[in-house]
Design a protein around this motif. Structure first.
Motif, short mmCIF file in Angstrom:
data_model
loop_
_atom_site.label_atom_id
_atom_site.label_comp_id
_atom_site.label_asym_id
_atom_site.label_seq_id
_atom_site.Cartn_x
_atom_site.Cartn_y
_atom_site.Cartn_z
N VAL A 156 0.87 -1.23 -0.03
CA VAL A 156 -0.06 0.12 0.06
C VAL A 156 0.72 1.35 0.15
O VAL A 156 0.62 2.21 -0.72
N LEU A 157 2.05 1.26 0.82
CA LEU A 157 2.82 2.38 0.89
C LEU A 157 3.48 2.66 -0.53
O LEU A 157 3.83 3.72 -0.96
N VAL A 316 -10.33 -2.82 11.70
CA VAL A 316 -10.39 -1.43 11.30
C VAL A 316 -10.41 -0.56 12.62
O VAL A 316 -9.49 0.42 12.74
N LEU A 317 -11.48 -0.85 13.66
CA LEU A 317 -11.27 -0.25 14.85
C LEU A 317 -10.31 -0.79 15.88
O LEU A 317 -9.43 -0.01 16.47
N GLY A 318 -10.28 -2.03 16.08
CA GLY A 318 -9.44 -2.61 17.12
C GLY A 318 -7.82 -2.36 17.09
O GLY A 318 -7.35 -2.12 17.99
N ALA A 390 -6.77 -0.16 4.62
CA ALA A 390 -5.87 0.61 3.44
C ALA A 390 -6.35 1.73 3.08
O ALA A 390 -5.25 2.56 3.01
N LEU A 391 -7.41 1.61 2.86
CA LEU A 391 -8.23 3.03 2.06
C LEU A 391 -7.90 4.19 3.39
O LEU A 391 -7.63 5.08 2.85
N LEU A 396 -4.90 9.17 5.30
CA LEU A 396 -4.32 9.80 6.40
C LEU A 396 -2.75 10.06 5.82
O LEU A 396 -2.13 10.98 6.50
N LEU A 397 -2.08 9.02 5.37
CA LEU A 397 -0.67 9.09 5.09
C LEU A 397 -0.27 10.24 3.92
O LEU A 397 0.57 10.97 3.96
#
Length: 443
Positions: A156-157, A316-318, A390-391, A396-397
């Motif tokens: 992803v990066l 996603v949250l945890g 990932a999305l 954010l990145l």
């Protein structure tokens, strides 16, 4: 006389040069492997949802092997139990290196990544249990959202073309290494059945011989390859997931160099197997594990079934809450200070990225549930959760990529072309001035 105050350590600060070089080498291979992994996952999804989906199932379920040795497995199981052993062997080597010469070798440097990783495993499991339990679902999938897929995250990066500083990438790598250890412990303890004590004793004896060969400095692949395969087969027949053998052998391999050695056995083996693991073993596993049917009804099931929603929210949250919360608390209660060139938003983005749990999550999902339909749905939930993480991480990145680019260029500039970045060649006075500025910025 008043003693000098203990120097502050900077979390996500400049890595020592040898560590930076090792991390860069490891992540380069993982990134290429991650891109291959992405391609394999996409091919699997397209193939499994195409008019020739039946050919995918026939190949995945085709059996071959040696029945008399208890090794008559399907193609899917060979990739999960066989090829993934190479992946976990490399993970064991990386963990051993971290423990002996890397970030985990001292309590001071190990505290932050270990606490972050442990919280990043515990909180997703708790989110799953709370979600599935409140909806009356099965709790058997509690371990599915625990692990981070480093190859997928780095892919992803790479797709985003971000310029993350080496320290952020190293932190992500260390998180994933500790995650892998946690995952293999969970598999070894909770996913064993029909134990064959005779076979397990043979596997243990094989590991002892492996250890003695290392202690006696015996070299030569002709010793280790047959021994490793035999130990793997005995572990499989013993009722313990065969990938445990890979991690055990990785941890046994010596990580320190003897006098006159250019590489330790662990380094040599890791350099040899890393491309095989990242470029072949994991992508082939993904090819035969990620091929799930995608339909409106399947997606609706993901968001209405308590177990499947627990997997998605766990990833996603945890993962986000666990990794970020654990990191913040560790920094809050130690003398470590966040690198003043970065912000907590960067740690948060990395925590979101850690929610990509593709490879190990698919493996544990397959072990946690029974029934082809249920397993397919769990795989769909893993894909949805990993894609969502990932999305979100991408958004954010990318917002901070300008900051990352400046830091990355400062870390990599080599004006005198001597192979050593100029930032590592500052004189003592300049280094002291930098430390003083960072102390003031940290308050």
């Amino acid at each position: 006389m008043v003693g000098a105050p203990r120097p502050r350590s900077y979390f996500l600060g400049l890595l020592p040069l040898p560590e930076r070089q090792e991390v860069t080498r490891a992540l380069r291979t993982e990134t290429v492997g991650g891109l291959v992994l992405l391609v394999a996952a996409v091919v699997a999804l397209i193939w499994a949802n195409s008019p020739i989906a039946d050919s995918y199932e026939r190949i995945r379920d085709f059996h071959f092997g040696i029945p008399d040795l208890g090794l008559d497995l399907s193609v899917g199981h060979w990739t999960a139990d066989g090829l993934l052993t190479v992946f976990f062997l490399v993970a064991g080597i990386e963990l051993k290196r971290e423990l002996v010469v890397g970030e985990l070798r001292t309590p001071a440097t190990a505290t932050l990544p270990v606490v972050a990783a442990l919280c990043g495993m515990a909180v997703p499991a708790a989110v799953y249990v709370a979600t599935a339990g409140s909806g009356g679902g099965s709790l058997s999938g509690w371990a599915v959202p625990m692990a981070t897929d480093i190859a997928f995250a780095l892919a992803v990066l790479a797709v985003l073309s971000t310029h993350l500083p080496a320290a952020l990438r190293a932190f992500l790598l260390t998180l994933a290494v500790v995650d892998d250890l946690g995952a293999i412990l969970v598999i070894a303890v909770f996913f064993t059945d029909d134990l064959n004590l005779f076979a397990l004793a043979g596997a243990f004896a094989g590991l002892v011989v492996f250890y003695l060969l290392q202690r006696m400095r015996v070299t030569g692949w002709w010793w280790y390859v047959p021994l490793g395969i035999t130990t793997w087969a005995l572990m499989y027949n013993g009722g313990v997931h065969a990938t445990v053998a890979g991690v055990a052998m990785g941890l046994i391999l010596r990580a320190t160099r003897d006098k006159g050695e250019k590489e330790s056995p662990g380094e040599r083996t890791g350099h040899l197997l890393h491309p095989l693991s990242a470029g072949i073993a994991v992508p082939l596993f993904a090819l035969f594990a990620a091929g799930v049917g995608v339909s409106a009804s399947a997606l609706r099931e993901v968001f209405t079934s308590a177990e499947l929603l627990g997997v998605v929210l766990g990833l996603v949250l945890g993962k986000t809450v666990g990794v970020f919360g654990g990191t913040y608390l560790a920094v809050r209660f130690t003398r470590a200070r966040l690198n003043p060139d970065l912000a907590w938003a960067d740690v948060f983005a990395l925590a979101v990225l850690a929610g990509i749990g593709f490879t190990v999550a698919l493996l544990i999902g397959d072990l946690s549930f029974s029934g082809a339909t249920q397993i397919e749905h769990v795989k769909a939930a893993v894909l949805v959760g990993s894609l969502t993480s990932a999305l979100l991480a991408a958004v954010l990145l990318r917002r901070r990529n300008r900051v990352y680019r400046v830091l990355y260029e400062k870390e990599t500039v080599d004006a005198d072309a001597d192979g050593i970045p100029d930032i590592y060649q500052q004189d003592a006075g300049e280094s002291t001035a930098v430390d003083e500025r960072q102390d003031r910025a940290a308050g």
